[in-house]
Structures are given as C-alpha cells and as structure tokens.
Design an enzyme around this catalytic site. Structure first.
Site, PDB file in Angstrom:
ATOM      1  N   SER A 112       0.778  -1.230   0.025  1.00  0.00           N
ATOM      2  CA  SER A 112       0.104   0.040  -0.115  1.00  0.00           C
ATOM      3  C   SER A 112       0.817   1.240  -0.090  1.00  0.00           C
ATOM      4  O   SER A 112       2.079   1.357   0.429  1.00  0.00           O
ATOM      5  CB  SER A 112      -0.826   0.043   1.221  1.00  0.00           C
ATOM      6  OG  SER A 112      -1.589  -1.408   1.402  1.00  0.00           O
ATOM      7  N   HIS A 117       1.984  14.690  -4.991  1.00  0.00           N
ATOM      8  CA  HIS A 117       2.834  15.530  -5.831  1.00  0.00           C
ATOM      9  C   HIS A 117       2.171  16.827  -6.301  1.00  0.00           C
ATOM     10  O   HIS A 117       0.879  17.005  -6.047  1.00  0.00           O
ATOM     11  CB  HIS A 117       2.954  14.628  -7.238  1.00  0.00           C
ATOM     12  CG  HIS A 117       3.500  13.336  -7.080  1.00  0.00           C
ATOM     13  ND1 HIS A 117       4.946  13.228  -6.807  1.00  0.00           N
ATOM     14  CD2 HIS A 117       3.010  12.074  -7.057  1.00  0.00           C
ATOM     15  CE1 HIS A 117       4.891  11.840  -6.707  1.00  0.00           C
ATOM     16  NE2 HIS A 117       3.874  11.266  -7.031  1.00  0.00           N
ATOM     17  N   CYS A 140      -4.341  -2.090   0.650  1.00  0.00           N
ATOM     18  CA  CYS A 140      -4.922  -3.559   0.496  1.00  0.00           C
ATOM     19  C   CYS A 140      -5.445  -4.112   1.710  1.00  0.00           C
ATOM     20  O   CYS A 140      -4.733  -3.821   2.779  1.00  0.00           O
ATOM     21  CB  CYS A 140      -3.928  -4.365  -0.109  1.00  0.00           C
ATOM     22  SG  CYS A 140      -3.314  -4.101  -1.853  1.00  0.00           S
TER      23      CYS A 140
END
Length: 270
Positions: A112, A117, A140
C-alpha cells in the site's frame, strides 16, 4: 456488516485519489513573490509528510518508508509506503550504525502507499495562479482510505476538489465465492461530514457496476480577500476587483466542469 469469512488474505485494493486546486490572483512581481512564499509554506515537503503520516495513523496503517523532495521555486513530492500490520524491524536497524543523512530519509508501506505530488501553474496574462496537489491513498486488506477523506479535504485551502475512489480485484470467501467489494457505498459523499457538504457544491459521476466513484466539489462561498496578496482589496479599485473576481470564478468553473467556457459579452479584453 458482518465480518467476511475469507479464504486467506483480503486481496481487495482500495484507492482514493484527490486533485486539490488552490487558486490565487498574483499580477505584479511583488504579489507573485508573496504567492511563491505562500506555496512554500503550505505545500513544503515537511508539512506534506506530517499530513500523510497523520493519514497513515487515521486509516490504521504503519509506515515502512518515506521519500520526499522539495522543488524550486515551489512545490514538493512525498511518497510513503505503508503496511496494514506492525512491521518487525530489519536486523540492520538493530545494529549500531551512524544512520542516514537527513536529506536521504525514506519511508515504506507493505503493498500500500500514500503519495502527494504538487503542480504549480499560472496564466501570465490574467494573473491567475492555480496550484494543484494530487494525493493518492491506496490500501490492500481491511484498512480503508475513506477514513482519511474529511481530514485531507480540510488539510488544504481547497477551492476545487476532484476525487476518485475505486475498489479493484477480488477476494475469495471460504466457500470459494468471489467478493468484489466488502463495504456499502453508492457515493463518496456517503463518507463526508456535514460541514464539508455545506461548504461545497458537489456532483457525482459513478459507475456502480465497476465499483468506480467520482465526485467533484467547488467551494460555495466566495471572499475575494482569500485570493489576493499584499494589502488585499485595498490595492484595487472597484472595477478592478470586479474583473479579478470574474477571472477567479471563471477559473473555478472551468476546472469544476472540465471544459473551457465562453468569455461572453461582459468579458473585458486585456
């Protein structure tokens, strides 16, 4: 919902993605420098890392590794790898060593990740600057990125928020039946607090049969002072403020509706 009796590990991947837009007006060189300082303060790697570490705690995950980078003149990127369960220390971590240098700090998550950004963008003619932060929380297993939804929305000065949530893959029950989603949802808005719903205008575009959910949000209230630098509205006359507001509102609407809008007869030429 009763706990699912699964055959092995929960293999579902749940991904929550944000595009957060922070809009400002900076026409003069002095205002542009103030804007760059504002972005450096709000979106530097240290602050973004602290926010993502809080997200990790909120969703109940454990940090494995962190990588981060500041950019010139503004913006940053941070990636955190996470695990659903506590991770045993690497044997090397128990051995006395000088340790890493400050600029080489790195973090990991097991299967995971959480990333952010940033993307600065400006229109050289209109004075409008639109700073975008892209945030992805992918997990997950049983932990859910939706738990961090409200925290992330309120962690930034968000004029526009565009979100995507998708559950991918399948996990198998003890009787062999496949499960393609393990929780009830018909909109990302199901997981928003009432305060958020009051502040934003929202529309959904969902593909239920594919477990894909898309929500767009635009701030309802408009205060011109929140978009100006220097002495704010005191530096402009009434006609200038009217034009600046028109440009900002147009920028917000174009991002919200994902298309360029006609100038219209009321638009002023540069």
């Amino acid at each position: 919902m009763d706990k699912l009796r699964l055959h092995g590990f929960n293999n579902l991947t749940k991904s929550l993605s944000f595009n957060i837009y922070d809009i400002a007006y900076a026409k003069t060189e002095r205002h542009r420098q103030e804007y760059i300082q504002y972005i450096d303060d709000l979106y530097n790697a240290d602050r973004l890392t602290a926010i993502l570490e809080q997200v990790t705690e909120i969703i109940g995950a454990n940090v494995l590794n962190i990588a981060r980078q500041d950019y010139e003149p503004e913006g940053a990127s941070v990636t955190i790898l996470i695990a659903e369960h506590p991770v045993a220390p690497d044997p090397e971590e128990l051995t006395p060593t000088p340790g890493p240098l400050p600029e080489s700090v790195v973090g990991h998550l097991d299967k995971s990740h959480i990333t952010v950004h940033t993307y600065p963008e400006s229109d050289p003619d209109s004075g409008i600057s639109t700073f975008r932060a892209d945030i992805d929380v992918s997990t997950c297993g049983v932990i859910s990125p939706l738990k961090a939804l409200n925290f992330l929305i309120h962690s930034f000065d968000s004029d526009i928020v565009i979100m995507d949530y998708r559950v991918r893959g399948f996990t198998r029950m003890e009787d062999g039946k496949k499960i393609y989603i393990d929780h009830k949802i018909n909109s990302i808005q199901n997981y928003m607090d009432e305060d958020t719903k009051e502040k934003f205008e929202m529309i959904d575009v969902n593909v239920y049969q594919e477990n894909i959910f898309h929500t767009k949000m635009m701030m309802k209230d408009f205060d011109i002072e929140q978009y100006l630098f220097g002495s704010g509205s005191n530096e402009f006359d009434e006609a200038e403020l009217t034009e600046i507001e028109r440009r900002i509102r147009r920028e917000m609407q174009e991002i919200f509706y994902s298309r360029n809008l006609s100038e219209g007869p009321q638009a002023k030429s540069e």
